[in-house]
Design a protein around this motif. Structure first.
Motif, mmCIF file in Angstrom:
data_model
loop_
_atom_site.group_PDB
_atom_site.id
_atom_site.type_symbol
_atom_site.label_atom_id
_atom_site.label_comp_id
_atom_site.label_asym_id
_atom_site.label_seq_id
_atom_site.Cartn_x
_atom_site.Cartn_y
_atom_site.Cartn_z
ATOM 1 N N GLU A 1 53.447 16.486 47.264
ATOM 2 C CA GLU A 1 53.590 15.186 46.602
ATOM 3 C C GLU A 1 55.069 14.800 46.493
ATOM 4 O OE1 GLU A 1 52.631 13.189 42.252
ATOM 5 O OE2 GLU A 1 51.559 14.995 42.839
ATOM 6 N N GLU A 2 55.917 15.773 46.166
ATOM 7 C CA GLU A 2 57.348 15.504 46.002
ATOM 8 C C GLU A 2 57.982 15.024 47.312
ATOM 9 O OE1 GLU A 2 56.200 18.650 42.966
ATOM 10 O OE2 GLU A 2 55.748 18.256 45.066
ATOM 11 N N TYR A 3 57.650 15.699 48.403
ATOM 12 C CA TYR A 3 58.226 15.327 49.694
ATOM 13 C C TYR A 3 57.716 13.960 50.145
ATOM 14 C CZ TYR A 3 59.765 15.588 54.535
ATOM 15 O OH TYR A 3 60.368 15.314 55.734
ATOM 16 N N LEU A 4 56.417 13.732 49.996
ATOM 17 C CA LEU A 4 55.834 12.458 50.423
ATOM 18 C C LEU A 4 56.411 11.291 49.627
ATOM 19 C CD1 LEU A 4 52.132 13.625 50.915
ATOM 20 C CD2 LEU A 4 53.830 13.126 52.695
ATOM 21 N N LYS A 5 56.612 11.492 48.328
ATOM 22 C CA LYS A 5 57.243 10.446 47.509
ATOM 23 C C LYS A 5 58.674 10.186 47.962
ATOM 24 C CE LYS A 5 54.727 10.861 43.148
ATOM 25 N NZ LYS A 5 54.846 11.240 41.727
ATOM 26 N N MET A 6 59.402 11.256 48.273
ATOM 27 C CA MET A 6 60.778 11.113 48.715
ATOM 28 C C MET A 6 60.832 10.353 50.042
ATOM 29 S SD MET A 6 63.712 14.030 49.280
ATOM 30 C CE MET A 6 62.916 14.730 50.728
ATOM 31 N N GLU A 7 59.944 10.683 50.963
ATOM 32 C CA GLU A 7 59.903 9.999 52.254
ATOM 33 C C GLU A 7 59.590 8.504 52.077
ATOM 34 O OE1 GLU A 7 60.128 11.232 55.798
ATOM 35 O OE2 GLU A 7 61.466 12.371 54.508
ATOM 36 N N LYS A 8 58.650 8.212 51.207
ATOM 37 C CA LYS A 8 58.276 6.819 50.950
ATOM 38 C C LYS A 8 59.450 6.062 50.320
ATOM 39 C CE LYS A 8 54.727 4.019 48.737
ATOM 40 N NZ LYS A 8 53.544 3.997 47.878
#
Length: 117
Positions: free
Chosen positions: A19-26
């Motif tokens: 979740e942390e990585y996906l939020k950062m990418e977004k």
């Protein structure tokens, strides 16, 4: 491929699906699509580099502080920094867990993240 390499790849896959990585990418994508935000960041980085070469320049220090305040008012920049920080915390936790396994006698951490269990 060694078992360690396999587990490292597995951990990498878990990280990029976290979740942390996906939020950062977004947040990064959103930031990159905002020309004003990108310009602000680039300007700040330029001034930061100038200041790194001349730390005694008080005028530049003041300008940097002003730019930083202005930057953090931008929702996309602020969101990106927050998501980077959250992902960084995840990485710190992982690194601490590995370090604790390699050096169990090193003692407990000072945070409340339950890393001493």
């Amino acid at each position: 491929m060694s078992k360690i390499s396999e587990k490292a790849q597995e951990l990498g896959q878990l990280l990029i699906n976290s979740e942390e990585y996906l939020k950062m990418e977004k947040a990064e994508e959103s930031l990159e699509n905002d020309e004003k935000a990108v310009e602000m960041l680039n300007n700040f980085e330029e001034k930061q580099q100038e200041f790194a070469n001349d730390r005694s320049n008080q005028e530049l220090r003041t300008e940097l502080q002003s730019l930083q305040k202005e930057m953090l008012k931008n929702d996309k920049i602020n969101n990106y920094f927050q998501t980077q920080q959250q992902f960084g915390k995840l990485m710190d936790t992982i690194n601490h867990e590995i370090s604790h396994i390699l050096n169990p006698d090193q003692g407990c951490c000072s945070s409340d993240e339950g890393c001493c269990s």
